[in-house]
Every structure is written in C-alpha cells, then in structure tokens.
Design an enzyme around this catalytic site. Structure first.
Site, PDB file in Angstrom:
ATOM      1  N   ALA A  11       0.832  -1.216   0.000  1.00  0.00           N
ATOM      2  CA  ALA A  11       0.000   0.000   0.000  1.00  0.00           C
ATOM      3  C   ALA A  11       0.861   1.259   0.000  1.00  0.00           C
ATOM      4  O   ALA A  11       0.492   2.280   0.567  1.00  0.00           O
ATOM      5  CB  ALA A  11      -0.931  -0.025   1.215  1.00  0.00           C
ATOM      6  N   GLY A  12       2.028   1.148  -0.612  1.00  0.00           N
ATOM      7  CA  GLY A  12       2.934   2.301  -0.697  1.00  0.00           C
ATOM      8  C   GLY A  12       2.514   3.235  -1.822  1.00  0.00           C
ATOM      9  O   GLY A  12       1.329   3.326  -2.163  1.00  0.00           O
ATOM     10  N   ASN A  13       3.503   3.898  -2.406  1.00  0.00           N
ATOM     11  CA  ASN A  13       3.178   4.903  -3.432  1.00  0.00           C
ATOM     12  C   ASN A  13       2.470   4.309  -4.637  1.00  0.00           C
ATOM     13  O   ASN A  13       1.444   4.820  -5.082  1.00  0.00           O
ATOM     14  CB  ASN A  13       4.466   5.599  -3.886  1.00  0.00           C
ATOM     15  CG  ASN A  13       4.927   6.642  -2.883  1.00  0.00           C
ATOM     16  OD1 ASN A  13       4.122   7.160  -2.109  1.00  0.00           O
ATOM     17  ND2 ASN A  13       6.215   6.931  -2.885  1.00  0.00           N
ATOM     18  N   VAL A  14       3.038   3.223  -5.199  1.00  0.00           N
ATOM     19  CA  VAL A  14       2.414   2.649  -6.404  1.00  0.00           C
ATOM     20  C   VAL A  14       1.072   2.011  -6.046  1.00  0.00           C
ATOM     21  O   VAL A  14       0.069   2.213  -6.740  1.00  0.00           O
ATOM     22  CB  VAL A  14       3.336   1.604  -7.084  1.00  0.00           C
ATOM     23  CG1 VAL A  14       2.655   1.009  -8.317  1.00  0.00           C
ATOM     24  CG2 VAL A  14       4.669   2.234  -7.495  1.00  0.00           C
ATOM     25  N   ASN A 123       9.960  -4.404  -8.734  1.00  0.00           N
ATOM     26  CA  ASN A 123      11.188  -4.466  -9.539  1.00  0.00           C
ATOM     27  C   ASN A 123      12.283  -5.295  -8.879  1.00  0.00           C
ATOM     28  O   ASN A 123      12.267  -5.444  -7.654  1.00  0.00           O
ATOM     29  CB  ASN A 123      11.703  -3.043  -9.760  1.00  0.00           C
ATOM     30  CG  ASN A 123      11.088  -2.425 -10.994  1.00  0.00           C
ATOM     31  OD1 ASN A 123      11.066  -3.050 -12.045  1.00  0.00           O
ATOM     32  ND2 ASN A 123      10.587  -1.215 -10.856  1.00  0.00           N
ATOM     33  N   HIS A 178      12.354  -4.314 -18.996  1.00  0.00           N
ATOM     34  CA  HIS A 178      11.821  -3.031 -18.517  1.00  0.00           C
ATOM     35  C   HIS A 178      12.884  -1.942 -18.564  1.00  0.00           C
ATOM     36  O   HIS A 178      14.028  -2.160 -18.204  1.00  0.00           O
ATOM     37  CB  HIS A 178      11.336  -3.240 -17.081  1.00  0.00           C
ATOM     38  CG  HIS A 178      10.663  -2.055 -16.469  1.00  0.00           C
ATOM     39  ND1 HIS A 178      10.025  -1.080 -17.202  1.00  0.00           N
ATOM     40  CD2 HIS A 178      10.500  -1.705 -15.173  1.00  0.00           C
ATOM     41  CE1 HIS A 178       9.516  -0.181 -16.377  1.00  0.00           C
ATOM     42  NE2 HIS A 178       9.798  -0.531 -15.142  1.00  0.00           N
TER      43      HIS A 178
HETATM   44  N1  APR Z   1       3.721  -7.675   1.932  1.00  0.00           N
HETATM   45  C1  APR Z   1       2.995  -6.570   1.664  1.00  0.00           C
HETATM   46  N2  APR Z   1       3.555  -5.356   1.523  1.00  0.00           N
HETATM   47  C2  APR Z   1       4.872  -5.253   1.654  1.00  0.00           C
HETATM   48  C3  APR Z   1       5.697  -6.375   1.930  1.00  0.00           C
HETATM   49  C4  APR Z   1       5.064  -7.624   2.068  1.00  0.00           C
HETATM   50  N3  APR Z   1       5.751  -8.740   2.316  1.00  0.00           N
HETATM   51  N4  APR Z   1       6.981  -5.945   2.010  1.00  0.00           N
HETATM   52  C5  APR Z   1       6.961  -4.611   1.786  1.00  0.00           C
HETATM   53  N5  APR Z   1       5.700  -4.201   1.583  1.00  0.00           N
HETATM   54  C6  APR Z   1       5.187  -2.841   1.357  1.00  0.00           C
HETATM   55  C7  APR Z   1       5.944  -1.764   2.141  1.00  0.00           C
HETATM   56  O1  APR Z   1       5.563  -1.769   3.526  1.00  0.00           O
HETATM   57  C8  APR Z   1       5.498  -0.516   1.397  1.00  0.00           C
HETATM   58  O2  APR Z   1       4.337   0.071   1.978  1.00  0.00           O
HETATM   59  O3  APR Z   1       5.350  -2.445   0.004  1.00  0.00           O
HETATM   60  C9  APR Z   1       5.186  -1.019  -0.007  1.00  0.00           C
HETATM   61  C10 APR Z   1       6.103  -0.437  -1.067  1.00  0.00           C
HETATM   62  O4  APR Z   1       5.806   0.902  -1.159  1.00  0.00           O
HETATM   63  P1  APR Z   1       6.884   2.048  -1.481  1.00  0.00           P
HETATM   64  O5  APR Z   1       8.054   1.860  -0.601  1.00  0.00           O
HETATM   65  O6  APR Z   1       6.153   3.343  -1.481  1.00  0.00           O
HETATM   66  O7  APR Z   1       7.375   1.670  -2.947  1.00  0.00           O
HETATM   67  P2  APR Z   1       6.624   1.989  -4.339  1.00  0.00           P
HETATM   68  O8  APR Z   1       7.104   3.254  -4.882  1.00  0.00           O
HETATM   69  O9  APR Z   1       5.160   1.780  -4.164  1.00  0.00           O
HETATM   70  O10 APR Z   1       7.243   0.824  -5.243  1.00  0.00           O
HETATM   71  C11 APR Z   1       6.907  -0.536  -5.017  1.00  0.00           C
HETATM   72  O11 APR Z   1       6.994  -1.109  -7.333  1.00  0.00           O
HETATM   73  O12 APR Z   1       7.645   0.160  -9.152  1.00  0.00           O
HETATM   74  C12 APR Z   1       8.044  -0.803  -8.233  1.00  0.00           C
HETATM   75  O13 APR Z   1      10.437  -0.476  -8.035  1.00  0.00           O
HETATM   76  C13 APR Z   1       9.195  -0.337  -7.392  1.00  0.00           C
HETATM   77  O14 APR Z   1       9.691  -2.470  -6.411  1.00  0.00           O
HETATM   78  C14 APR Z   1       9.088  -1.226  -6.180  1.00  0.00           C
HETATM   79  C15 APR Z   1       7.561  -1.413  -6.062  1.00  0.00           C
END
Ligand code: APR
Length: 311
Positions: A11-14, A123, A178
């Site tokens: 539930a991060g940025n993407v 990624n 990619h």
């Molecule tokens: N289960 C669920 N969520 C998880 C887990 C897991 N095991 N491990 C990490 N996360 C969550 C993190 O807590 C975080 O909220 O994944 C989220 C990632 O969010 P961001 O750090 O904001 O990253 P974001 O920019 O969303 O990118 C996520 O997508 O484009 C790709 O390269 C990018 O690999 C990266 C992914």
C-alpha cells in the site's frame, strides 16, 4: 452483476495510487494490503480514499488490511510489495530483498485467490514476475508483469511533446525488458496513423528513445526518496481494466514466452491480448535483423537476471 474484486499488495506509493485510479474508474471493490509492521497505514489510506467516493461519484468499497483473509477470491491481484530504488540504484539492485518479498506475497495470493490474474509491478520486474509465477504455481497466462505499458506511455508522452499533438494520437510498441533494456520499435510507432519517422528526425527520435529508456531514473533522480508511481500505477490499472472488463486490449506486457519469439521459458515484454483469462494471446510481430539483435540482447539480460534468483 457482481462487482469485480481487486486486491493490491503493497500500500505504498504505487499501490495506493493504483487504488486511486482503479476506484476512479469504478473497476470494482478494492483491498489494500501491507505488512503488520505498518498496521493502520493501509486501513487509513483505504478509508480516506473511500471517503472521497461521494465527491468523485464512484461506488467501490475500499478496505485496508495487514492480512490476506479480506483478499479472498479476488479477480485481479496487483503486486507492488517491495522496496523502491533510490538515486544511484538500478532496478537490479533490488533483487535480493524483493525476491523474498514477492515470493511470500505470491504464495499468499495463490492460497487466498486461486483463480486470480496476478499483475506484478515490483522491480526488477522481469525477474519478479518470474518469481511470482514460480511461487504461485499459477498457469502462465494468469501472471503478467507491468512494464511495457509504462515504458510506452513514457515514450508516447515525449513523442506527443515533440510532434505537438495529442498523446492519444501517438501509438507505440516496445519489446524486451523493462526500462534501460527496452527495445523501441520505430517502425511500429505512429502519430495519427502517420509513421513517426515521417514526423520526427532520426537524431531526435534517438534522443527521445534514450529519455524513455531512462524514464524511471529521471524520476528517481528528481524525487530522491523513491521511484515513480503515478505513471506506473496508471499503467497497472489499464491492464487491470482490460482484464476485468474483458476488453481484449493489445498491450505490451511481460508475458511468459516459450516458443514465442524463441524465448524458451522466460517473461519478457511482448504485445499480448489481455482479457478475462489474463494473457489470451501473445502476438509475434515481424522483426528485422537489427530489431531482432536488440531484442535478443534484452532477452539475454532478462535471462541472466532470472538465473540469479532462487525461488
Ligand atoms: N507484503 C505486503 N507489503 C509489503 C511487503 C510484504 N511482504 N513488504 C513490503 N511491503 C510494502 C511496504 O511496507 C510498502 O508500503 O510495500 C510497499 C512499497 O511501497 P513504497 O516503498 O512506497 O514503494 P513503491 O514506490 O510503491 O514501489 C513498489 O513497485 O515500481 C516498483 O520499483 C518499485 O519495487 C518497487 C515497487
């Protein structure tokens, strides 16, 4: 008609931005999942987004969770879990940490939503989609990587600026891995049906291709604290929409290719028909000698990367 159910893991940025685009398109009900260490964060984002629905006028239930039970029987699961890169890092630098994360996530997805189509965004994409496929045990057509739609969107945006036309009129096709690895096909790029080579000089086209290839890095360098999310999320939701609405869109996606293009069992970016079943067909386009050479070197990099992951 039953509403579609979409779960977004990470539930991060993407992930949160994908929830936003999916809700605004009224694609279905949404479950936003993250890890217990951030308890409250996915729930808070989901509630906030749901509270925007009377204003924006969409009917989607949106909930957050730190477990997989609420995701049960999702139609589409979007995997964005993992770490994002920071300045100076390549996508490949994320491989060790994200392999473990994506493996656990895919196992949970398979357990709770055995019939879902899984779209992987984490990624390094071409390796993570392979990990998700292995760990889920899903048929290949139900595991798809999001890369090509984003890479073509970047390419199309820059071309529209160059030509001075609507982004909607620019059509493009890219193959291969990619980002840095992508293989743009100028011959298959058009603006309003006119071959792009008639509208943009070769030197400018080469510069635009280079910018599109480095599109992710350009954003990372600007943001400094993370990587792109609006365009990656929009690209992911376009794929989810094609699946949920059975649109049979032809989109460039990381799909499992065996005999196709002579790949021999890896996920690489190719044009596919996306519908309810996931990848309904892989389209093999004609490549000339130079295009084939570029595609082969991109595929070789994907293969090297995948060989380093342990699933
Ligand atoms: N289960 C669920 N969520 C998880 C887990 C897991 N095991 N491990 C990490 N996360 C969550 C993190 O807590 C975080 O909220 O994944 C989220 C990632 O969010 P961001 O750090 O904001 O990253 P974001 O920019 O969303 O990118 C996520 O997508 O484009 C790709 O390269 C990018 O690999 C990266 C992914």
């Amino acid at each position: 008609m039953r509403r579609a159910k979409i779960s977004i893991i990470g539930a991060g940025n993407v992930g949160a931005t994908a929830a936003h685009w999916a809700a605004s398109k009224e694609l279905g009900d949404i479950v936003l999942v993250d890890i217990p260490a951030v308890e409250g964060m996915p729930q808070g984002k989901a509630l906030d987004l749901y509270e925007s629905s009377p204003i924006e006028g969409f009917d989607s239930r949106i909930i957050g969770a730190t477990s997989y039970e609420p995701t049960a029987n999702s139609d589409v699961v979007i995997v964005t879990a993992g770490v994002a890169r920071k300045p100076g890092m390549s996508r490949d630098d994320l491989i060790n940490i994200n392999t473990g994360i994506v493996k656990t996530v895919a196992e949970n997805v398979a357990r709770h939503s055995p019939n879902a189509v899984m779209i992987v965004v984490s990624n390094p994409l071409d390796a993570m989609v392979y990990v998700a496929w292995k760990a889920s045990g899903f048929p290949t057509k139900r595991v798809i990587g999001q890369a090509g739609v984003l890479d073509t969107a970047r390419f199309r945006s820059f071309l529209a600026l160059e030509v001075g036309c609507s982004v909607e009129d620019v059509q493009a096709l890219l193959l291969g891995g990619h980002g840095d690895d992508m293989v743009p096909l100028a011959r298959y790029t058009f603006a309003g049906g006119i071959p792009i080579t008639q509208l943009v000089k070769k030197e400018r086209l080469d510069e635009i291709i280079k910018r599109a290839r480095n599109g992710g890095k350009e954003i990372v360098d600007l943001l400094k604290t993370g990587s792109a999310y609006y365009a990656p999320a929009a690209a992911t939701v376009q794929m989810a929409e094609a699946i949920i609405r059975d649109k049979k869109r032809i989109l460039p996606c990381a799909a499992y290719c065996d005999k196709e293009y002579g790949i021999g069992g890896y996920f690489v970016g190719v044009p596919v028909v996306l519908g309810t079943d996931g990848v309904e067909r892989i389209i093999e386009v004609e490549l000339d000698a130079e295009e084939r050479k570029m595609f082969q070197s991109s595929v070789d990099h994907v293969k090297e990367l995948v060989k380093t992951v342990k699933v």
